[in-house]
Write an enzyme that holds these catalytic residues in place. Structure first.
Site, PDB file in Angstrom:
ATOM      1  N   GLY A  75       0.800  -1.219   0.000  1.00 22.81           N
ATOM      2  CA  GLY A  75       0.000   0.000   0.000  1.00 22.81           C
ATOM      3  C   GLY A  75       0.834   1.270   0.000  1.00 22.81           C
ATOM      4  O   GLY A  75       2.061   1.237   0.106  1.00 22.81           O
ATOM      5  N   ALA A 112      -2.600   5.223  16.562  1.00 24.57           N
ATOM      6  CA  ALA A 112      -2.853   6.645  16.286  1.00 24.57           C
ATOM      7  C   ALA A 112      -3.568   6.753  14.951  1.00 24.57           C
ATOM      8  O   ALA A 112      -3.212   6.060  13.995  1.00 24.57           O
ATOM      9  CB  ALA A 112      -1.534   7.424  16.249  1.00 24.57           C
ATOM     10  N   HIS A 157      -9.098  14.849   1.800  1.00 28.17           N
ATOM     11  CA  HIS A 157      -8.178  13.751   1.480  1.00 28.17           C
ATOM     12  C   HIS A 157      -8.294  13.351   0.004  1.00 28.17           C
ATOM     13  O   HIS A 157      -9.246  13.728  -0.676  1.00 28.17           O
ATOM     14  CB  HIS A 157      -8.475  12.522   2.348  1.00 28.17           C
ATOM     15  CG  HIS A 157      -7.930  12.617   3.736  1.00 28.17           C
ATOM     16  ND1 HIS A 157      -8.620  13.226   4.755  1.00 28.17           N
ATOM     17  CD2 HIS A 157      -6.753  12.214   4.274  1.00 28.17           C
ATOM     18  CE1 HIS A 157      -7.901  13.179   5.863  1.00 28.17           C
ATOM     19  NE2 HIS A 157      -6.761  12.578   5.601  1.00 28.17           N
ATOM     20  N   LYS A 213      -9.508   7.492  -0.596  1.00 29.99           N
ATOM     21  CA  LYS A 213      -9.780   7.233   0.832  1.00 29.99           C
ATOM     22  C   LYS A 213     -11.156   6.588   1.003  1.00 29.99           C
ATOM     23  O   LYS A 213     -12.131   7.048   0.413  1.00 29.99           O
ATOM     24  CB  LYS A 213      -9.676   8.531   1.642  1.00 29.99           C
ATOM     25  CG  LYS A 213      -9.815   8.291   3.135  1.00 29.99           C
ATOM     26  CD  LYS A 213      -9.247   9.418   3.965  1.00 29.99           C
ATOM     27  CE  LYS A 213      -9.426   9.166   5.450  1.00 29.99           C
ATOM     28  NZ  LYS A 213      -8.709   7.966   5.922  1.00 29.99           N
ATOM     29  N   GLY A 252      -9.991   9.363  10.378  1.00 25.24           N
ATOM     30  CA  GLY A 252      -9.660   9.028  11.764  1.00 25.24           C
ATOM     31  C   GLY A 252      -9.094  10.217  12.513  1.00 25.24           C
ATOM     32  O   GLY A 252      -9.361  10.406  13.710  1.00 25.24           O
ATOM     33  N   THR A 253      -8.336  11.043  11.813  1.00 20.77           N
ATOM     34  CA  THR A 253      -7.757  12.228  12.464  1.00 20.77           C
ATOM     35  C   THR A 253      -8.853  13.230  12.828  1.00 20.77           C
ATOM     36  O   THR A 253      -8.821  13.835  13.909  1.00 20.77           O
ATOM     37  CB  THR A 253      -6.727  12.889  11.532  1.00 20.77           C
ATOM     38  OG1 THR A 253      -5.766  11.897  11.164  1.00 20.77           O
ATOM     39  CG2 THR A 253      -6.031  14.047  12.199  1.00 20.77           C
TER      40      THR A 253
HETATM   41  P1  NAD Z   1      -3.700   1.462   0.554  1.00 19.51           P
HETATM   42  O1  NAD Z   1      -5.035   1.064  -0.007  1.00 19.51           O
HETATM   43  O2  NAD Z   1      -2.700   2.098  -0.337  1.00 19.51           O
HETATM   44  O3  NAD Z   1      -3.008   0.157   1.199  1.00 19.51           O
HETATM   45  C1  NAD Z   1      -3.719  -0.777   1.976  1.00 19.51           C
HETATM   46  C2  NAD Z   1      -2.849  -2.004   2.205  1.00 19.51           C
HETATM   47  O4  NAD Z   1      -3.534  -2.923   3.058  1.00 19.51           O
HETATM   48  C3  NAD Z   1      -2.509  -2.762   0.918  1.00 19.51           C
HETATM   49  O5  NAD Z   1      -1.194  -3.300   1.023  1.00 19.51           O
HETATM   50  C4  NAD Z   1      -3.521  -3.905   0.939  1.00 19.51           C
HETATM   51  O6  NAD Z   1      -3.104  -5.030   0.176  1.00 19.51           O
HETATM   52  C5  NAD Z   1      -3.548  -4.192   2.424  1.00 19.51           C
HETATM   53  N1  NAD Z   1      -4.768  -4.926   2.815  1.00 19.51           N
HETATM   54  C6  NAD Z   1      -6.047  -4.524   2.675  1.00 19.51           C
HETATM   55  N2  NAD Z   1      -6.883  -5.496   3.132  1.00 19.51           N
HETATM   56  C7  NAD Z   1      -6.088  -6.510   3.577  1.00 19.51           C
HETATM   57  C8  NAD Z   1      -6.345  -7.763   4.165  1.00 19.51           C
HETATM   58  N3  NAD Z   1      -7.612  -8.196   4.366  1.00 19.51           N
HETATM   59  N4  NAD Z   1      -5.292  -8.538   4.534  1.00 19.51           N
HETATM   60  C9  NAD Z   1      -4.005  -8.121   4.329  1.00 19.51           C
HETATM   61  N5  NAD Z   1      -3.710  -6.934   3.760  1.00 19.51           N
HETATM   62  C10 NAD Z   1      -4.742  -6.142   3.399  1.00 19.51           C
HETATM   63  O7  NAD Z   1      -4.033   2.382   1.813  1.00 19.51           O
HETATM   64  P2  NAD Z   1      -3.082   3.418   2.581  1.00 19.51           P
HETATM   65  O8  NAD Z   1      -3.269   4.778   2.004  1.00 19.51           O
HETATM   66  O9  NAD Z   1      -1.717   2.851   2.722  1.00 19.51           O
HETATM   67  O10 NAD Z   1      -3.821   3.457   4.008  1.00 19.51           O
HETATM   68  C11 NAD Z   1      -4.023   2.268   4.763  1.00 19.51           C
HETATM   69  C12 NAD Z   1      -4.755   2.608   6.048  1.00 19.51           C
HETATM   70  O11 NAD Z   1      -3.947   3.480   6.849  1.00 19.51           O
HETATM   71  C13 NAD Z   1      -6.094   3.340   5.857  1.00 19.51           C
HETATM   72  O12 NAD Z   1      -6.989   2.920   6.873  1.00 19.51           O
HETATM   73  C14 NAD Z   1      -5.722   4.810   6.061  1.00 19.51           C
HETATM   74  O13 NAD Z   1      -6.802   5.615   6.473  1.00 19.51           O
HETATM   75  C15 NAD Z   1      -4.695   4.668   7.159  1.00 19.51           C
HETATM   76  N6  NAD Z   1      -3.720   5.766   7.267  1.00 19.51           N
HETATM   77  C16 NAD Z   1      -3.359   6.103   8.535  1.00 19.51           C
HETATM   78  C17 NAD Z   1      -2.371   7.058   8.734  1.00 19.51           C
HETATM   79  C18 NAD Z   1      -1.912   7.346  10.136  1.00 19.51           C
HETATM   80  O14 NAD Z   1      -1.009   8.181  10.317  1.00 19.51           O
HETATM   81  N7  NAD Z   1      -2.482   6.669  11.137  1.00 19.51           N
HETATM   82  C19 NAD Z   1      -1.783   7.691   7.639  1.00 19.51           C
HETATM   83  C20 NAD Z   1      -2.186   7.319   6.355  1.00 19.51           C
HETATM   84  C21 NAD Z   1      -3.147   6.332   6.178  1.00 19.51           C
END
Ligand code: NAD
Length: 257
Positions: free
Chosen positions: A12, A112, A146, A150, A156-157
């Site tokens: 991802g 977080a 965003h 998304k 979440g933030t």
């Molecule tokens: P993305 O879609 O680019 O990547 C998601 C990843 O999760 C991919 O590798 C996908 O294959 C994997 N995945 C999904 N379902 C799965 C499953 N059932 N089993 C195994 N792997 C699985 O998304 P992203 O932009 O990288 O964001 C991912 C998450 O992180 C989202 O929930 C997003 O809101 C969150 N996020 C949080 C922060 C933070 O600072 N906390 C920052 C950015 C994104």
């Protein structure tokens, strides 16, 4: 001891950056997992493991940016292995919160909604402002923007900002949140916390918290230009976590050292 990092969501947007940042710090990567159809997007040199149980067994800390649907399985595997869990996935349901709490009883967990240092500080400022500005006089509204991919809203933030305001004002967020207003809504309810979510293009993440009275407005705004801010924070949390006992921690704990 240098922790071995496991990457859940290795294909991802976030997972690929976590791999880059771990390498830049010389941290060993124990492996990664992702949806099978995305295996080709896993960075070269990151071993693809068969599932979360194998990843949790191979890693000292699992950094997890995946999808809300993974939480029950991931929480169970983390609890069984007792490894650290840096959890960034958003869009969680109440049942997921219970699963995370159960895992945190057996393993150290940093969770977080936003791992950037700037947002951790904005959350602190939000609580201070909300405590000082009475809910009856200062309307709190949260605006987030965003990228078009998304999948959850509000972010979440944004919800963490709302929770910080509600807690500082002694409110229950679920009881006062007003989201996605449309049509004949009636007047704004006193003490409400409003949310608006915009989606478009490739905006990494923008959040504004506004307190508006009849006479003035205070706005706190955070703009993330690069997801690296989140990946760096997640690795900082992973390094902090390795020496901690089981428990549920946040970025404020990490930043406090
Ligand atoms: P993305 O879609 O680019 O990547 C998601 C990843 O999760 C991919 O590798 C996908 O294959 C994997 N995945 C999904 N379902 C799965 C499953 N059932 N089993 C195994 N792997 C699985 O998304 P992203 O932009 O990288 O964001 C991912 C998450 O992180 C989202 O929930 C997003 O809101 C969150 N996020 C949080 C922060 C933070 O600072 N906390 C920052 C950015 C994104």
């Amino acid at each position: 001891m240098t922790p071995r990092i496991g990457i859940a969501g290795a294909s991802g947007r976030m997972g690929r950056l976590v791999a880059e940042e771990a390498r830049a710090r010389g941290l060993p990567i124990a492996g990664g997992i992702c949806r099978p159809e995305e295996a080709g997007a896993v960075p070269a040199g990151v071993a693809l493991l068969p599932g979360i149980a194998a990843l949790a067994a191979a890693a000292d800390v699992v950094i997890d940016f995946t999808h809300a649907s993974t939480i029950p399985a991931h929480a169970g595997a983390i609890a069984a292995a007792g490894c650290g869990w840096v959890l960034g996935t958003t869009g969680l349901a109440a049942a997921d919160e219970a699963a995370i709490a159960a895992a945190a009883a057996r393993a150290p967990v940093v969770r977080a909604a936003n791992f950037s240092t700037g947002v951790a500080l904005v959350l602190e400022l939000a609580a201070r402002l909300a405590a000082a500005l009475p809910a009856e006089g200062y309307d709190a509204e949260i605006l987030e923007m965003h990228h078009r991919q998304k999948v959850d809203a509000p972010s979440g933030t944004a919800l963490a900002l709302g929770a910080a305001v509600a807690a500082a004002r002694g409110q229950d967020l679920a009881a006062v949140a007003e989201s996605g207003r449309h049509g004949a809504t009636g007047a704004r309810k006193p003490g409400a916390i409003g949310f608006a979510a915009l989606r478009g293009g490739q905006i990494v993440g923008e959040h504004s918290l506004l307190f508006t009275s009849g006479a003035e407005q205070i706005t706190l705004t955070h703009r993330a230009f690069d997801r690296r801010a989140f990946a760096e924070g997640a690795l900082r949390a992973a390094l902090w976590l390795r020496a901690r006992p089981a428990g549920l921690y946040g970025m404020a704990d990490v930043l406090a050292g």
